[in-house]
Design an enzyme around this catalytic site. Structure first.
Site, PDB file in Angstrom:
ATOM      1  N   HIS A 181     -31.127  32.437  49.181  1.00  0.00           N
ATOM      2  CA  HIS A 181     -30.773  33.071  50.447  1.00  0.00           C
ATOM      3  C   HIS A 181     -30.679  32.029  51.566  1.00  0.00           C
ATOM      4  CE1 HIS A 181     -32.443  36.503  48.185  1.00  0.00           C
ATOM      5  NE2 HIS A 181     -31.634  37.238  48.922  1.00  0.00           N
ATOM      6  N   ASP A 251     -23.794  37.485  43.244  1.00  0.00           N
ATOM      7  CA  ASP A 251     -24.849  37.771  44.204  1.00  0.00           C
ATOM      8  C   ASP A 251     -24.180  37.794  45.579  1.00  0.00           C
ATOM      9  OD1 ASP A 251     -27.362  38.233  45.296  1.00  0.00           O
ATOM     10  OD2 ASP A 251     -28.325  36.551  44.301  1.00  0.00           O
TER      11      ASP A 251
END
Length: 334
Positions: A181, A251
């Site tokens: 992230h 993702d």
């Protein structure tokens, strides 16, 4: 109703608990294959039901996939006071397969009742000493055998409740030493070690219908590109060694592991062999960039999408109150 052939190969998020007029118009024009919800989108059960109905109305498909990350532990978008708190993956792995399956079946019940038909679980990553805590207690265990057995049980529980599982993060995020992230993880393990451990759970569950790629560089396979953007990883490892022929989604494209504009990110993912791209944060400007590079869902990706949705018919009869009491009692003594 429109057909799935009208859909674009993208899954998108929205900003709140109801759709804005701009979002409604955008989704009607773009017709994404599916949507994903986060905690910012979760209100009361009635509000979530209304939101999922609104999302499907924009694309005109009653079976349009609506995803959520509902693993349990620290990754649970729907929780108290309206829904139970579920244990993290590590504890689920220790409970055994019967309880893992039962917990997933109960979770599927929660999701299906509000119109959510895809859960981004089970996570099949195998963490190692020194890896980043982004996996941590979300993993079912530190050995592939436990991850395989528990992952299979969780997938079976979800499917029995009419919710599609998504195995993630293919071909493995467990060795990453940073959170994708925030930055791009680089894994320097040799191919033999990766095959013997990291890839094993994905090989064992390769028959499942949906998978999510990892934003991780594996230097032994492609030292330049993360798996999500690597034709080599997707062709040789995911489709080849692992043998996965289901629908492969990225993702989240908005994660900081990836660089460049959002059109560029989507273009690179499709060029690598991804079937569907995922964008989660609801930013309209970012979504517009992603959509500029997103084709309609046709050909082999469309076949994979249709095969996945066909699994939604697999549901069972279930005494929810009895099962929940049994699961909660087992948690108290385990």
């Amino acid at each position: 109703m429109t057909s799935a052939s009208d859909a674009r190969a993208v899954i998108l998020g929205c900003s709140g608990t109801t759709l804005t007029p701009e979002e409604t118009a955008f989704f009607r024009d773009v017709r994404p294959w599916g949507f994903i919800l986060f905690k910012r989108n979760i209100g009361t059960p009635d509000a979530v039901r209304a939101l999922t109905a609104s999302l499907r109305e924009t694309v005109g498909r009653a079976d349009a996939p609506i995803l959520i990350d509902q693993e349990g532990g620290r990754v649970q978008r729907m929780g108290p006071p309206h829904w139970p708190k579920y244990p993290a993956g590590r504890r689920v792995g220790a409970l055994g397969t019967d309880l893992a399956r039962l917990g997933a079946r109960l979770m599927a019940q929660d999701l299906a009742e509000v119109g959510i038909n895809v859960d981004c679980a089970p996570m099949l990553d195998v963490p190692v000493a020194g890896s980043d805590d982004i996996v941590g207690d979300r993993a079912f265990g530190t050995d592939p055998g436990t991850v395989i057995a528990t992952g299979r049980a969780v997938a079976e529980g979800l499917l029995a409740g009419g919710v599609l599982p998504v195995i993630k993060h293919m071909p493995g995020h467990g060795r990453a030493t940073c959170d994708s992230h925030l930055d791009l993880p680089v894994v320097a393990a040799d191919r033999q070690s990766l095959s013997a451990s990291d890839f094993r759970p994905f090989r064992a569950l390769a028959d499942l219908p949906l998978a999510m790629s990892a934003h991780v560089v594996f230097t032994a396979i492609d030292p330049e590109r993360p798996a999500t953007l690597s034709p080599t990883v997707i062709r040789e490892i995911i489709r080849g060694e692992i043998g996965f022929d289901g629908l492969l989604m990225t993702d989240d494209l908005s994660m900081h592991a990836l660089r460049g504009g959002f059109r560029d990110r989507a273009e690179a993912a499709f060029a690598a062999g991804i079937d569907v791209v995922l964008h989660c944060n609801g930013s309209m400007d970012e979504m517009r960039g992603v959509v500029e590079a997103t084709p309609h869902l046709t050909g082999i990706p469309a076949r994979r999408a249709q095969a996945a949705l066909a699994r939604l018919a697999e549901t069972d009869r279930f005494d929810v109150a009895e099962a929940r009491a049994r699961f909660e009692a087992a948690l108290q003594v385990a």
